[in-house]
Write an enzyme that holds these catalytic residues in place. Structure first.
Site, PDB file in Angstrom:
ATOM      1  N   ARG B 299      -3.085  32.333  38.878  1.00 12.78           N
ATOM      2  CA  ARG B 299      -3.813  32.856  40.031  1.00 12.78           C
ATOM      3  C   ARG B 299      -4.046  31.695  40.978  1.00 12.78           C
ATOM      4  NH1 ARG B 299      -2.397  37.055  38.793  1.00 12.78           N
ATOM      5  NH2 ARG B 299      -3.536  38.992  38.385  1.00 12.78           N
ATOM      6  N   GLU B 328      -3.664  36.125  49.272  1.00 13.12           N
ATOM      7  CA  GLU B 328      -2.250  36.497  49.387  1.00 13.12           C
ATOM      8  C   GLU B 328      -2.132  37.634  50.408  1.00 13.12           C
ATOM      9  OE1 GLU B 328      -1.111  37.563  45.387  1.00 13.12           O
ATOM     10  OE2 GLU B 328      -1.327  35.507  44.661  1.00 13.12           O
ATOM     11  N   HIS B 347       3.938  36.547  45.109  1.00 19.22           N
ATOM     12  CA  HIS B 347       3.379  37.145  43.887  1.00 19.22           C
ATOM     13  C   HIS B 347       4.314  38.210  43.318  1.00 19.22           C
ATOM     14  CE1 HIS B 347      -0.570  38.132  41.555  1.00 19.22           C
ATOM     15  NE2 HIS B 347       0.491  38.255  40.800  1.00 19.22           N
TER      16      HIS B 347
END
Lengths: 327, 383
Positions: B299, B328, B347
């Site tokens: 993360r 993000e 991601h």
């Protein structure tokens, strides 16, 4: 004083875009008196009989009949990398000149790079990077997906040293491994990586999710992958080339990618290198092209240089030559 | 069901910045979406068809709440089909338009890519909610304590994510080491006239990989890295069993500092928790080799991003490869986007056709287990 006793070795040049690396010179000069092409051409008369070896770094200097005729005492040429398709082996042999390359130094890096291309292509890494950094990106969409490498089927065309190292790596991703080769490998080698032999390349092409080319370029492998082979591949398959551009019929590849006959391609090698800037391959979205960097790491390049040095020294003293290339 | 409404500790920072997160565990790394305002409008035709085909059957099935189907943030269409086999699918729009009737039907929420946001207001309006089934393994976007106080269980999908995320970790490490993205740019640039021979990357085979967080994903990374003859060090809350270590040739580093100092590649594969928040900061980056690469597939908040920017600018470390950032996407003027010794991906650790489907299947199995009173494969408990 000492350098006059060291054998005279011809190189193209030092530094710059294609020359021998500056940080390799210290090592080389311990063993050889290096003569650059420029020095040689300015002083042919006195140098031509002294030169006994040529150190070919990234295909330079180019060896032609004229050069061979003017170097009466040339015994050996050492060429960086494993490919020797840029050398006329018959011509060299006719002049009694031995040839050495560096097949083992390049093998692990090239296998690593084959894996890098396969992973980058299937997971759309380059596209993803572009999205992550683009000034226009506002959010990351949920429906943007790649395909899995783990558990997929990899077909290796050319299971030499490099192909086998790819298989060793792919096994850890639980890939199913098929291979096609001039000769079948022995049972222990096959079972160590769980590789299944496909006597007919067609069988490999039809079953693979990833087709990886790791062959040498020879008259037999020239345009090995053409229209027919591309059509045999799955429409969801990816072609990966870490061998030589000429192993693939590039025009057929352009068409196959445009028409989505195969899903994508990842090429570390093309013909020529670089491609002309208006080449259709550069305009496709479903392709990754890298600038022939399969062995481009500091350690490996240094190892190649050391191997070449060893080969030249052996060739000049009449000892068995490591990495000799035989006709 | 009676919900104990205990005094709430602050779970929402007053401002939107990552630095002022009061209980950071509950701030999703994704940009916030106000589900009350933004949703895709269903086409009338679709709604009619699904209603007439499934009206009788759907009403018998337990209700599952999702943000939306399709569009930019909704559940993918094929996953909605999977859900409909077992649940009465209720979108946020349908719920808000008919709260009175819908609220009682919803027994589960399928959280896909952190959405819908689970807040107190939502939990208070779903009296029959039993389980939140998260797609994905990270649950740092969920306030586990608050949810637990409502008597609601939380499940995640650790099995479906492991292979694709481990693959992505290897992809990032190889791409960074071998300068794959830069190479592509050179190969296709209109300005390229030749390929320089002195353009080099660094080796992966036989290099030292330090894995921080050796859970399922970390272990699968180790299995893959072993095939590249990498020397593997790892740091973990608990040491793994000897057989597990030997199977991948991994050496335990009780002190993370030892791992940082010896590794050519440092890979972060931890959960985001209070203990791992900003685990890698200025000090840790300073301990790494100047030739080392930092890879993050956990993360964004595990790294002190400002410290990372500085470390990359000053070449304190060689490079970084991040599949995750905070937030993000990053703001378009973020300094990380201007560096040339970094790869960032959006991601996509589990962004494969196969994984997305398997995650939904795993979440469905977990939710059904809760609703049927069976053993729950992957329940997540508050600390």
């Amino acid at each position: 004083m000492e350098s006059q006793e060291l054998p005279y070795v011809l190189i193209d040049c030092i530094g710059g875009k294609h020359g021998v690396y500056e940080d390799h010179i210290e090592f080389l000069e311990k063993h050889f008196h290096l003569i650059s092409m420029k020095e040689y051409l300015e002083n042919k008369k006195s140098l031509s009989e002294k030169i006994r070896a040529i150190y070919i770094w990234y295909h330079k200097p180019v060896i032609n009949e004229e050069l061979l005729q003017s170097l009466p005492n040339l015994k050996i040429v050492a060429s960086s990398g494993v490919g020797i398709d840029h050398l006329d082996l018959r011509l060299l042999s006719s002049y009694g000149v031995k040839v050495a390359n560096t097949p083992f130094a390049v093998s692990t890096d090239t296998a690593d790079f084959g894996m890098a291309l396969m992973l980058a292509s299937s997971r759309r890494l380059v596209e993803g990077y572009q999205m992550a950094v683009s000034p226009d990106t506002e959010y990351f969409p949920a429906d943007w997906l790649g395909a899995e490498v783990s558990g997929a089927t990899l077909g290796i065309v050319g299971m030499g040293t490099i192909g086998y190292k790819v298989a060793q790596r792919a096994k850890a991703f639980e890939m199913k491994i098929l291979y096609h080769n001039r000769n079948q490998r022995n049972k222990e080698d096959e079972s160590a990586v769980g590789a299944v032999y496909c006597k007919k390349i067609d069988d490999l092409l039809q079953q693979s999710d990833f087709v990886l080319l790791a062959v040498t370029l020879t008259p037999q492998t020239h345009k090995l992958i053409g229209k027919k082979e591309l059509e045999l591949m799955k429409p969801t398959a990816t072609l990966i080339n870490i061998s030589r551009g000429l192993v693939v019929d590039q025009d057929a590849l352009v068409e196959a990618l445009q028409k989505k006959i195969i899903k994508a391609a990842a090429l570390d090698v093309t013909y020529p290198e670089p491609l002309p800037r208006d080449h259709p391959l550069l305009k496709l979205k479903n392709i990754i092209i890298t600038p022939h960097i399969g062995s481009a790491t500091k350690k490996t390049r240094r190892l190649m240089m050391e191997n070449m040095t060893e080969s030249i020294k052996a060739g000049l003293t009449g000892l068995p030559i490591p990495n000799e290339v035989l006709l | 069901m009676s919900c104990q409404l205990l005094p709430l500790r602050s779970s929402r920072a007053a401002t939107g910045t990552s630095e002022t997160i009061a209980s950071y565990g509950h701030r999703c790394h994704r940009s916030p979406v106000d589900y009350r305002q933004r949703y895709k409008t269903y086409s009338a035709g679709e709604q009619t068809i699904s209603a007439s085909h499934t009206k009788v059957m759907a009403e018998d099935l337990p209700g599952v709440l999702i943000l939306d189907i399709g569009g930019t943030h909704g559940v993918l269409e094929n996953l909605a089909v999977l859900l409909k086999k077992h649940f009465h699918l209720i979108t946020m729009k349908e719920f808000l338009e008919n709260k009175k009737e819908m609220s009682k039907k919803i027994q589960s929420v399928f959280v896909f890519e952190c959405r819908p946001t689970i807040d107190r207001e939502l939990l208070e309006s779903l009296p029959n909610l039993k389980v939140i089934g998260n797609s994905g393994v990270g649950v740092d976007h969920l306030d586990l304590k608050m949810i637990s106080n409502f008597g609601v269980k939380v499940t995640n999908t650790p099995h479906a994510v492991a292979d694709p995320t481990a693959d992505m970790a290897m992809a990032l490490m190889l791409a960074s080491a071998r300068r794959l993205v830069e190479g592509c740019q050179i190969a296709v640039s209109p300005d390229t006239k030749y390929f320089a021979v002195d353009w080099l990357g660094v080796e992966v085979t036989r290099a030292t990989l330090g894995i921080i967080g050796m859970g399922s994903i970390g272990y699968k990374v180790a299995q893959r890295a072993r095939a590249f003859n990498m020397k593997i060090l790892y740091h973990n809350r608990n040491r793994r069993r000897k057989e597990e270590e030997e199977a991948v040739g991994a050496h335990y580093c009780e002190k993370m500092e030892d791992l940082l100092q010896q590794s050519d590649f440092v890979m972060l594969v931890v959960n985001l928790t209070p203990e791992t928040h900003k685990l890698i900061g200025k000090k840790e980056l300073g301990l790494m080799k100047p030739t080392a690469t930092l890879i993050n597939i956990s993360r964004g908040a595990v790294i002190d991003q400002d410290a990372l920017v500085e470390a990359l600018q000053k070449k304190i470390i060689r490079a970084a490869a991040l599949d995750v950032t905070h937030p993000e996407p990053l703001p378009r003027d973020h300094p990380l986007l201007r560096l040339n010794n970094i790869i960032i991906t959006p991601h996509i650790g589990t962004a494969t056709v196969q994984a997305i489907r398997m995650m939904a299947e795993e979440a469905i199995a977990n939710m059904l287990a809760v609703l049927n009173g069976q053993p729950i494969p992957s329940e997540v408990f508050p600390k």
